[in-house]
Design a protein around this motif. Sequence first.
Motif, short mmCIF file in Angstrom:
data_model
loop_
_atom_site.label_atom_id
_atom_site.label_comp_id
_atom_site.label_asym_id
_atom_site.label_seq_id
_atom_site.Cartn_x
_atom_site.Cartn_y
_atom_site.Cartn_z
N ASP A 202 0.82 -1.22 0.00
CA ASP A 202 0.00 0.00 0.00
C ASP A 202 0.85 1.26 0.00
O ASP A 202 0.48 2.28 -0.57
CB ASP A 202 -0.94 0.02 1.20
N ASP A 203 2.01 1.21 0.66
CA ASP A 203 2.87 2.39 0.69
C ASP A 203 4.24 2.00 1.24
O ASP A 203 4.39 0.95 1.89
CB ASP A 203 2.24 3.48 1.57
N PHE A 204 5.22 2.84 1.00
CA PHE A 204 6.54 2.64 1.59
C PHE A 204 7.23 4.00 1.70
O PHE A 204 6.84 4.97 1.06
CB PHE A 204 7.39 1.67 0.76
N ALA A 205 8.23 4.05 2.55
CA ALA A 205 9.02 5.27 2.74
C ALA A 205 10.48 4.89 2.82
O ALA A 205 10.83 3.81 3.32
CB ALA A 205 8.58 6.00 4.01
N VAL A 206 11.34 5.78 2.33
CA VAL A 206 12.78 5.54 2.34
C VAL A 206 13.45 6.58 3.23
O VAL A 206 13.16 7.78 3.13
CB VAL A 206 13.36 5.63 0.92
N SER A 207 14.32 6.12 4.11
CA SER A 207 15.09 7.01 4.97
C SER A 207 16.47 6.39 5.19
O SER A 207 16.57 5.29 5.75
CB SER A 207 14.40 7.24 6.31
N GLY A 208 17.51 7.08 4.72
CA GLY A 208 18.85 6.55 4.88
C GLY A 208 19.03 5.23 4.17
O GLY A 208 18.70 5.09 2.99
N ASP A 209 19.50 4.23 4.90
CA ASP A 209 19.76 2.91 4.32
C ASP A 209 18.61 1.94 4.53
O ASP A 209 18.81 0.73 4.38
CB ASP A 209 21.03 2.31 4.94
N HIS A 210 17.42 2.47 4.85
CA HIS A 210 16.31 1.57 5.13
C HIS A 210 15.04 1.99 4.40
O HIS A 210 14.82 3.18 4.13
CB HIS A 210 16.05 1.48 6.64
N LEU A 211 14.23 1.00 4.09
CA LEU A 211 12.93 1.20 3.44
C LEU A 211 11.88 0.57 4.34
O LEU A 211 12.02 -0.58 4.78
CB LEU A 211 12.94 0.56 2.06
N ILE B 46 -1.84 1.50 5.86
CA ILE B 46 -2.39 2.28 4.75
C ILE B 46 -1.33 3.18 4.15
O ILE B 46 -1.15 3.23 2.93
CB ILE B 46 -3.57 3.14 5.24
N SER B 47 -0.62 3.89 5.01
CA SER B 47 0.35 4.87 4.54
C SER B 47 1.47 4.98 5.55
O SER B 47 1.28 4.71 6.74
CB SER B 47 -0.33 6.23 4.32
N VAL B 48 2.67 5.40 5.09
CA VAL B 48 3.82 5.48 5.98
C VAL B 48 4.72 6.63 5.55
O VAL B 48 4.85 6.93 4.36
CB VAL B 48 4.61 4.14 5.99
N ALA B 49 5.33 7.29 6.53
CA ALA B 49 6.32 8.34 6.29
C ALA B 49 7.46 8.09 7.27
O ALA B 49 7.26 7.54 8.35
CB ALA B 49 5.73 9.73 6.49
N ALA B 50 8.67 8.51 6.91
CA ALA B 50 9.82 8.21 7.76
C ALA B 50 10.77 9.39 7.84
O ALA B 50 10.94 10.14 6.88
CB ALA B 50 10.56 6.98 7.23
N SER B 51 11.40 9.53 9.02
CA SER B 51 12.50 10.46 9.21
C SER B 51 13.69 9.64 9.68
O SER B 51 13.65 8.40 9.67
CB SER B 51 12.13 11.53 10.23
N GLU B 52 14.74 10.30 10.12
CA GLU B 52 15.95 9.56 10.50
C GLU B 52 15.71 8.64 11.69
O GLU B 52 16.22 7.53 11.74
CB GLU B 52 17.07 10.54 10.82
N GLU B 53 14.90 9.09 12.65
CA GLU B 53 14.72 8.33 13.89
C GLU B 53 13.30 7.80 14.11
O GLU B 53 13.09 6.99 15.01
CB GLU B 53 15.11 9.18 15.10
N GLN C 142 0.13 6.16 14.14
CA GLN C 142 1.09 5.59 15.08
C GLN C 142 2.47 6.18 14.86
O GLN C 142 2.85 6.52 13.74
CB GLN C 142 1.18 4.07 14.91
N VAL C 143 3.22 6.28 15.97
CA VAL C 143 4.60 6.77 15.93
C VAL C 143 5.51 5.65 16.42
O VAL C 143 5.29 5.09 17.50
CB VAL C 143 4.80 8.02 16.81
N LEU C 144 6.54 5.33 15.63
CA LEU C 144 7.48 4.29 15.99
C LEU C 144 8.90 4.85 16.02
O LEU C 144 9.26 5.68 15.18
CB LEU C 144 7.44 3.12 15.00
N SER C 145 9.68 4.39 16.97
CA SER C 145 11.10 4.72 16.99
C SER C 145 11.86 3.71 16.13
O SER C 145 11.67 2.50 16.29
CB SER C 145 11.65 4.69 18.42
N VAL C 146 12.70 4.21 15.23
CA VAL C 146 13.54 3.33 14.41
C VAL C 146 15.00 3.71 14.60
O VAL C 146 15.81 3.61 13.68
CB VAL C 146 13.13 3.36 12.92
#
Length: 206
Positions: free
Chosen positions: A97-106, A139-146, A158-162
């Motif tokens: 349904d969706d994906f986001a790219v941040s740094g070396d991870h998708l 449904i949808s996802v957005a990403a930042s560095e952390e 939802q907010v997740l720490s990565v």
Amino acid sequence: YHPQEVGYYSGHTNAVEVRGEFAYIATNWYGIQVVSIADPSNIEKVGEFNDVKRPQIIKVAGDYVYIARSLDLDIISIVDQEYPQVVGHIDLFAYVDDFAVSGDHLYMVGNWGSMLVFSIAEPEYPRIVGRCEMESPGISVAASEEFVYLLDHSDGFQVLSVTDPEHPIRLGSFYLDRMQGGITICDNYAYVGVRWGGTLIISIED
């Protein structure tokens, strides 16, 4: 303000991403079109990759374009804008349904009930390195560095720490009782599209 049309590029467009003076257009029948928008009134095609039919989602990060269809995702090098080349591929077991790219991870969500984390440090060899189980499909996802911000059908926002992408940690949520669409993050706010119901603005400062 008086918005007005200044340029046009024909074709059945599914999605578009802009980086600098170039736009990357996902089309139904002609794959990925790379066009110069240096002069918006005179848009010129500078390259294309038409081996991929009906790409639905497109994201650009660094020297790569990531495109997803129903059951797979391609990683395309755009080092040479005139001749984009596929360098990596991911086969999926359900609809994305969706994906986001941040740094070396998708970070990817879809019709399978979890968020998948892929390492793309080597674009030629993408691999799953983590996941976060969810109550319902994303449904949808957005990403930042952390952080990763996502929407699903049951818990809403939802907010997740990565900080450790291989072990995402759920930090908080905001229940939404309406059908959500897309999500965009800007500064300390999340903008959530609500189908048939406008746009919600959610503070993510704390």
